[in-house]
Design a protein around this motif. Structure first.
Motif, PDB file in Angstrom:
ATOM      1  N   LEU A  56     -26.047  10.836  21.163  1.00  0.00           N
ATOM      2  CA  LEU A  56     -24.618  11.326  21.442  1.00  0.00           C
ATOM      3  C   LEU A  56     -24.466  12.354  22.852  1.00  0.00           C
ATOM      4  O   LEU A  56     -24.177  12.484  23.609  1.00  0.00           O
ATOM      5  N   GLN A  57     -25.914  12.996  23.056  1.00  0.00           N
ATOM      6  CA  GLN A  57     -25.862  13.833  24.209  1.00  0.00           C
ATOM      7  C   GLN A  57     -25.892  12.850  25.380  1.00  0.00           C
ATOM      8  O   GLN A  57     -24.944  13.443  26.402  1.00  0.00           O
ATOM      9  N   GLN A  59     -24.377  10.064  25.831  1.00  0.00           N
ATOM     10  CA  GLN A  59     -22.994   9.607  25.825  1.00  0.00           C
ATOM     11  C   GLN A  59     -22.105  10.621  26.225  1.00  0.00           C
ATOM     12  O   GLN A  59     -21.105  10.387  27.168  1.00  0.00           O
ATOM     13  N   LEU A  60     -22.345  11.805  25.924  1.00  0.00           N
ATOM     14  CA  LEU A  60     -21.488  12.960  26.125  1.00  0.00           C
ATOM     15  C   LEU A  60     -21.670  13.354  27.837  1.00  0.00           C
ATOM     16  O   LEU A  60     -20.912  13.422  28.552  1.00  0.00           O
ATOM     17  N   GLN A  61     -23.073  13.049  28.376  1.00  0.00           N
ATOM     18  CA  GLN A  61     -23.102  13.321  29.620  1.00  0.00           C
ATOM     19  C   GLN A  61     -22.537  12.167  30.363  1.00  0.00           C
ATOM     20  O   GLN A  61     -22.085  12.331  31.492  1.00  0.00           O
ATOM     21  N   LEU A 117     -20.073  10.667  29.594  1.00  0.00           N
ATOM     22  CA  LEU A 117     -18.158  11.024  29.747  1.00  0.00           C
ATOM     23  C   LEU A 117     -18.205  12.128  30.663  1.00  0.00           C
ATOM     24  O   LEU A 117     -17.015  12.005  31.469  1.00  0.00           O
ATOM     25  N   GLU A 118     -18.995  13.206  30.922  1.00  0.00           N
ATOM     26  CA  GLU A 118     -18.782  14.101  31.953  1.00  0.00           C
ATOM     27  C   GLU A 118     -18.786  13.467  33.161  1.00  0.00           C
ATOM     28  O   GLU A 118     -18.208  14.083  34.166  1.00  0.00           O
ATOM     29  N   ARG A 164     -14.030   6.453  31.507  1.00  0.00           N
ATOM     30  CA  ARG A 164     -14.083   7.594  30.412  1.00  0.00           C
ATOM     31  C   ARG A 164     -13.781   6.849  28.993  1.00  0.00           C
ATOM     32  O   ARG A 164     -14.087   7.342  28.080  1.00  0.00           O
ATOM     33  N   LEU A 210     -19.204   7.039  22.298  1.00  0.00           N
ATOM     34  CA  LEU A 210     -19.412   8.417  21.487  1.00  0.00           C
ATOM     35  C   LEU A 210     -19.002   8.376  20.316  1.00  0.00           C
ATOM     36  O   LEU A 210     -19.435   8.910  19.186  1.00  0.00           O
TER      37      LEU A 210
END
Length: 439
Positions: free
Chosen positions: A234-235, A237-239, A241-242, A250, A257
């Motif tokens: 998740l971390q 995937q969040l990165q 996305l950022e 996105r 995510l």
């Protein structure tokens, strides 16, 4: 808090007092028998000793009455007229009954002996209270030494009981010395036989406590291990996305995510279900369950998943009513995991059949058959281990489904049996050991 020591000493003193009272009663009874025999002999001898006496025709004056003389003498002539009475103020019958007799008067009970001598009848009488007093005094004299020893016996009993209870204090110390990390059983060789049952119960309790603590530690370790991967993903995937620079990137990152969140949520739910499935966690009240009805409800919940996989799924009609008394939510979870696994591992276009029946022993059985790849016989035991996934399996899962099924089934006194399905895949049976309550 009740003191065993005080209770034992009090019980001991009560028994001693009862024994003393019983002994005093027996002594009084025997003493009165002996006194009666002795005084009856004296009455007869006194009456015989008067055979040569001549008695005045006039009764003695009341002033000559001797109150300290316990015996009363009466004499009647041949015409039945009383010619002599030693104590005129004593109330005795005007006629005599030959031999021994017991007479009730206003002055109490008398023991009398009457005998004809030289044309006259002589009677010697004595109040029974004299005999009873002598018997009572004998009983008191016999009991007094034991009563005087009661305080000493109480002290000796207190010390003796305290010495006898010393092993319980030692046992309490041994139990207090145990810690959550050191729950070794207590050696029964070091405790008295009477405390053996208590020691066995404590050892069983510590065994259950040890297993519970081990299960908690295992659950914590499993949760930390299993959640580490999805949280790390998740971390990442969040990165991603950022760092996304376009809508397509996105969108892709959001889908990844969402998938990671679903997997983490599923793992967490399975872990919590597994924790609630521990044998010592029984919070629900058992109720009577219609297995066919419950299986139909669970099957209906999984219809969208089966339709997505284009599977032929159905519930076979039961030949008879099949009921069990168990935790409904636990049984529902078992059914949901087995049906969900069958749908998840059956290829598109396959078949899943669910049925309920009574076996030859009258035990309720829930069965799920699928046309999937099945599980080799040598892996039937391993698939119940937590987080175990067969090599080459690509279907999504946490490896906890069958572990949950086995834990909940054991909790409800049922066993899970794996076998080959007539459809070519895996067959899973949940056999409840209780008899079907509905005939």
């Amino acid at each position: 808090m009740i003191s065993i020591r005080k209770q034992l000493v009090a019980s001991l003193l009560a028994v001693l007092c009862g024994a003393i009272a019983l002994g005093a009663g027996i002594t009084f009874y025997r003493s009165r028998q002996e006194a009666n025999a002795l005084f009856d002999y004296q009455l007869r001898q006194m009456a015989l000793a008067l055979r040569d006496q001549s008695f005045s025709r006039a009764l003695p004056a009341p002033s000559n009455d001797r109150s300290d003389f316990d015996f009363v003498i009466q004499v009647w002539n041949e015409r039945g007229i009383r010619i002599y009475m030693s104590h005129p103020n004593r109330v005795l019958p005007d006629q005599a009954q030959l031999g021994f007799s017991t007479v009730e008067t206003r002055d109490g009970t008398w023991r009398a002996f009457s005998i004809p001598l030289a044309g006259e009848v002589v009677q010697v009488a004595q109040p029974m209270r004299i005999r009873n007093q002598l018997a009572l005094m004998a009983a008191i004299r016999t009991s007094m030494p034991f009563l005087a020893m009661l305080p000493l016996l109480a002290v000796i009993g207190w010390l003796a009981v305290g010495r006898g209870l010393k092993p319980l204090e030692d046992l309490a110390g041994m139990v207090a010395a145990r810690t959550p990390t050191a729950l070794e059983p207590i050696e029964d060789k070091r405790v008295p036989v009477e405390a053996g049952v208590l020691v066995n119960a404590i050892n069983m309790l510590m065994g259950r406590l040890g297993r519970t603590l081990d299960a908690q530690r295992t659950f914590t370790a499993d949760a930390a291990h299993e959640l580490r991967t999805p949280l790390t993903a998740l971390q990442l995937q969040l990165q991603l996305l950022e760092r996304a620079t376009s809508d397509e990137e996105r969108h892709t990152a959001l889908r990844s995510l969402q998938s990671g969140l679903n997997r983490a949520t599923h793992v967490l739910q399975q872990l919590l279900t597994l924790a609630r499935a521990e044998p010592d966690n029984r919070n629900q009240i058992p109720s009577e369950i219609d297995l066919a009805e419950l299986a139909g409800e669970v099957l209906a919940d999984h219809l969208p998943l089966a339709e997505a996989g284009e599977l032929d799924i159905g519930l076979e009609p039961a030949a008879s009513a099949v009921h069990v008394t168990a935790d409904r939510e636990a049984v529902r979870t078992v059914f949901a995991n087995l049906i969900g696994n069958a749908i998840r591992y059956t290829p598109k276009g396959g078949q899943v059949d669910v049925s309920t029946r009574l076996n030859e022993h009258g035990q309720p059985v829930f069965k799920v058959c699928d046309s999937g790849p099945g599980i080799p016989a040598e892996e039937h035991e391993r698939v119940f281990d937590r987080f175990y996934r067969r090599p080459g399996v690509t279907a999504a899962g946490s490896g906890l489904g069958l572990a949950i099924v086995k834990a909940l089934a054991s909790k409800e006194s049922a066993r899970v049996v794996l076998g080959s399905s007539p459809l070519g895949g895996l067959a899973v049976e949940v056999i409840f050991t209780q008899k079907n309550p509905v005939t």
